[in-house]
Write an enzyme that holds these catalytic residues in place. Structure first.
Site, PDB file in Angstrom:
ATOM      1  N   ARG A   1       0.817  -1.203   0.000  1.00 17.83           N
ATOM      2  CA  ARG A   1       0.000   0.000   0.000  1.00 17.83           C
ATOM      3  C   ARG A   1       0.855   1.260   0.000  1.00 17.83           C
ATOM      4  NH1 ARG A   1      -4.809  -1.631   2.564  1.00 17.83           N
ATOM      5  NH2 ARG A   1      -6.321   0.018   2.841  1.00 17.83           N
TER       6      ARG A   1
ATOM      7  N   ARG B   1     -21.342  -0.679   4.170  1.00 20.32           N
ATOM      8  CA  ARG B   1     -20.861  -2.074   4.292  1.00 20.32           C
ATOM      9  C   ARG B   1     -21.218  -2.657   5.660  1.00 20.32           C
ATOM     10  NH1 ARG B   1     -14.907  -2.967   3.014  1.00 20.32           N
ATOM     11  NH2 ARG B   1     -14.833  -0.973   4.076  1.00 20.32           N
TER      12      ARG B   1
ATOM     13  N   ARG C   1     -17.684  -1.684  10.467  1.00 23.67           N
ATOM     14  CA  ARG C   1     -16.284  -1.385  10.808  1.00 23.67           C
ATOM     15  C   ARG C   1     -16.122   0.014  11.385  1.00 23.67           C
ATOM     16  NH1 ARG C   1     -12.760  -3.339   5.711  1.00 23.67           N
ATOM     17  NH2 ARG C   1     -11.772  -1.329   6.118  1.00 23.67           N
TER      18      ARG C   1
ATOM     19  N   ARG D   1      -9.159   7.836   4.328  1.00 20.33           N
ATOM     20  CA  ARG D   1      -8.627   6.644   3.642  1.00 20.33           C
ATOM     21  C   ARG D   1      -8.495   6.893   2.142  1.00 20.33           C
ATOM     22  NH1 ARG D   1     -12.963   2.702   5.722  1.00 20.33           N
ATOM     23  NH2 ARG D   1     -12.102   1.248   4.198  1.00 20.33           N
TER      24      ARG D   1
HETATM   25  P1  AP5 Z   1     -15.322  -4.430  -0.258  1.00 20.02           P
HETATM   26  O1  AP5 Z   1     -15.220  -5.610  -1.155  1.00 20.02           O
HETATM   27  O2  AP5 Z   1     -15.377  -4.668   1.210  1.00 20.02           O
HETATM   28  O3  AP5 Z   1     -14.200  -3.340  -0.632  1.00 20.02           O
HETATM   29  P2  AP5 Z   1     -12.633  -3.303  -0.340  1.00 20.02           P
HETATM   30  O4  AP5 Z   1     -11.973  -2.782  -1.567  1.00 20.02           O
HETATM   31  O5  AP5 Z   1     -12.167  -4.622   0.197  1.00 20.02           O
HETATM   32  O6  AP5 Z   1     -12.672  -2.180   0.741  1.00 20.02           O
HETATM   33  P3  AP5 Z   1     -11.893  -1.994   2.126  1.00 20.02           P
HETATM   34  O7  AP5 Z   1     -12.551  -0.803   2.742  1.00 20.02           O
HETATM   35  O8  AP5 Z   1     -11.866  -3.266   2.922  1.00 20.02           O
HETATM   36  O9  AP5 Z   1     -10.508  -1.641   1.632  1.00 20.02           O
HETATM   37  P4  AP5 Z   1      -9.446  -0.889   2.410  1.00 20.02           P
HETATM   38  O10 AP5 Z   1      -8.317  -1.046   1.483  1.00 20.02           O
HETATM   39  O11 AP5 Z   1      -9.780   0.505   2.795  1.00 20.02           O
HETATM   40  O12 AP5 Z   1      -9.432  -1.660   3.804  1.00 20.02           O
HETATM   41  P5  AP5 Z   1      -8.408  -2.678   4.463  1.00 20.02           P
HETATM   42  O13 AP5 Z   1      -9.194  -3.628   5.244  1.00 20.02           O
HETATM   43  O14 AP5 Z   1      -7.429  -3.174   3.462  1.00 20.02           O
HETATM   44  O15 AP5 Z   1     -16.619  -3.593  -0.725  1.00 20.02           O
HETATM   45  C1  AP5 Z   1     -17.003  -2.424  -0.037  1.00 20.02           C
HETATM   46  C2  AP5 Z   1     -18.546  -2.346  -0.016  1.00 20.02           C
HETATM   47  O16 AP5 Z   1     -19.004  -2.159  -1.363  1.00 20.02           O
HETATM   48  C3  AP5 Z   1     -19.222  -3.625   0.481  1.00 20.02           C
HETATM   49  O17 AP5 Z   1     -20.355  -3.291   1.240  1.00 20.02           O
HETATM   50  C4  AP5 Z   1     -19.619  -4.374  -0.793  1.00 20.02           C
HETATM   51  O18 AP5 Z   1     -20.778  -5.175  -0.609  1.00 20.02           O
HETATM   52  C5  AP5 Z   1     -19.876  -3.223  -1.758  1.00 20.02           C
HETATM   53  N1  AP5 Z   1     -19.531  -3.553  -3.140  1.00 20.02           N
HETATM   54  C6  AP5 Z   1     -18.507  -4.332  -3.575  1.00 20.02           C
HETATM   55  N2  AP5 Z   1     -18.513  -4.397  -4.917  1.00 20.02           N
HETATM   56  C7  AP5 Z   1     -19.561  -3.626  -5.337  1.00 20.02           C
HETATM   57  C8  AP5 Z   1     -20.075  -3.295  -6.618  1.00 20.02           C
HETATM   58  N3  AP5 Z   1     -19.534  -3.771  -7.751  1.00 20.02           N
HETATM   59  N4  AP5 Z   1     -21.160  -2.461  -6.682  1.00 20.02           N
HETATM   60  C9  AP5 Z   1     -21.738  -1.975  -5.533  1.00 20.02           C
HETATM   61  N5  AP5 Z   1     -21.293  -2.273  -4.290  1.00 20.02           N
HETATM   62  C10 AP5 Z   1     -20.203  -3.088  -4.191  1.00 20.02           C
HETATM   63  O19 AP5 Z   1      -7.581  -1.688   5.426  1.00 20.02           O
HETATM   64  C11 AP5 Z   1      -8.184  -1.091   6.548  1.00 20.02           C
HETATM   65  C12 AP5 Z   1      -7.133  -0.319   7.322  1.00 20.02           C
HETATM   66  O20 AP5 Z   1      -6.097  -1.217   7.792  1.00 20.02           O
HETATM   67  C13 AP5 Z   1      -6.369   0.768   6.546  1.00 20.02           C
HETATM   68  O21 AP5 Z   1      -7.070   1.992   6.493  1.00 20.02           O
HETATM   69  C14 AP5 Z   1      -5.081   0.851   7.372  1.00 20.02           C
HETATM   70  O22 AP5 Z   1      -5.275   1.570   8.565  1.00 20.02           O
HETATM   71  C15 AP5 Z   1      -4.805  -0.592   7.735  1.00 20.02           C
HETATM   72  N6  AP5 Z   1      -3.982  -1.292   6.721  1.00 20.02           N
HETATM   73  C16 AP5 Z   1      -4.370  -2.371   5.987  1.00 20.02           C
HETATM   74  N7  AP5 Z   1      -3.375  -2.755   5.158  1.00 20.02           N
HETATM   75  C17 AP5 Z   1      -2.363  -1.880   5.368  1.00 20.02           C
HETATM   76  C18 AP5 Z   1      -1.070  -1.748   4.791  1.00 20.02           C
HETATM   77  N8  AP5 Z   1      -0.646  -2.570   3.811  1.00 20.02           N
HETATM   78  N9  AP5 Z   1      -0.297  -0.741   5.230  1.00 20.02           N
HETATM   79  C19 AP5 Z   1      -0.703   0.097   6.211  1.00 20.02           C
HETATM   80  N10 AP5 Z   1      -1.913   0.029   6.789  1.00 20.02           N
HETATM   81  C20 AP5 Z   1      -2.735  -0.959   6.376  1.00 20.02           C
END
Ligand code: AP5
Length: 209
Positions: free
Chosen positions: A88, A127, A155, A166
């Site tokens: 990321r 979500r 969440r 974000r």
């Molecule tokens: P979903 O599939 O859940 O989307 P996503 O891309 O997985 O979204 P996230 O919010 O989980 O991604 P993120 O990157 O912000 O979070 P992460 O957990 O990695 O879909 C979202 C919604 O849309 C759902 O309700 C779904 O049903 C709907 N949807 C899906 N497809 C659709 C469509 N085609 N049409 C309509 N609706 C749809 O990270 C969280 C936190 O963890 C970060 O902010 C950070 O603090 C930390 N973190 C994680 N990884 C790192 C890293 N590598 N480095 C530093 N910090 C990190």
């Protein structure tokens, strides 16, 4: 298959990963899920990560890099893996690159799921996740069955304020990894707007091309 799913918050990485791992029979490694599990368990890593995550900020590179590089050395990753949410930042991408070179393995693809910013906030705020089955729902776009609504999780970082942070972090910290993978010739862009089944088909099509 060794691949990465990249995209802004709410792009559908988790939704698509759940479908794709069935096809490719590889483990889905989500840095966000791993960090949330650590927060829930109250481990040292979880306590450190919690404040950053709630505010929508990135957890420091050294914490996340160690966690993921250790995970991909596990036996279930021998034949491949799907990374979701890692790398990321540019230092994370470079650390993964160095670790893979050392292990003499290569990435096959980096799939970038593209969704305009104006759709992301609504997707994330609506979500709900099912902790029993890990299914991701959306109150409007993928409504959960009435009988499980009481157990669903909203969440802590899916507030409008945290989602805005974000999205901004995505543009400032994560978007710079895109040219890094373009220069390696493995970046595949996919339109992430539309029916989730159609998006799965777009991804499988670019992966087989
Ligand atoms: P979903 O599939 O859940 O989307 P996503 O891309 O997985 O979204 P996230 O919010 O989980 O991604 P993120 O990157 O912000 O979070 P992460 O957990 O990695 O879909 C979202 C919604 O849309 C759902 O309700 C779904 O049903 C709907 N949807 C899906 N497809 C659709 C469509 N085609 N049409 C309509 N609706 C749809 O990270 C969280 C936190 O963890 C970060 O902010 C950070 O603090 C930390 N973190 C994680 N990884 C790192 C890293 N590598 N480095 C530093 N910090 C990190």
């Amino acid at each position: 298959m060794r691949m990465i799913l990249v995209g802004p918050p709410g792009a559908g990485k988790g939704t698509q990963a759940a479908r794709l791992v069935e096809t490719y029979k590889i483990p889905h490694i989500s840095s966000g899920d791993m960090l949330r599990a650590a927060v829930k368990e109250g481990t040292k890593l979880g306590v450190e990560a919690d404040g950053y995550m709630k505010a929508g900020k990135l957890v420091p590179d050294d914490v996340v890099i160690g966690m993921i590089l250790e995970r991909i050395t596990k036996p279930d990753c021998k034949a491949g893996f799907m990374l979701d949410g890692f790398p990321r930042t540019r230092p994370q991408a470079e650390a993964l690159d160095a670790a893979m070179k050392k292990a003499t393995v290569e990435l096959d693809a980096v799939v970038l799921i593209e969704v305009p910013d104006q759709l992301l906030e609504e997707r994330a705020v609506g979500r709900r996740s099912d902790p029993t089955t890990n299914t991701i729902y959306h109150l409007k776009y993928n409504p959960p069955p009435a009988e499980i609504i009481a157990r669903l999780v909203h969440r802590k970082d899916d507030t409008s304020e945290a989602v805005k942070t974000r999205i901004a972090k995505y543009h400032s910290e994560t978007a710079p990894i895109i040219p890094f993978y373009m220069s390696k010739g493995i970046l595949k862009r996919v339109d992430g707007v539309g029916d989730p089944d159609a998006i799965t088909q777009r991804i499988t099509a670019v992966l087989s091309s």
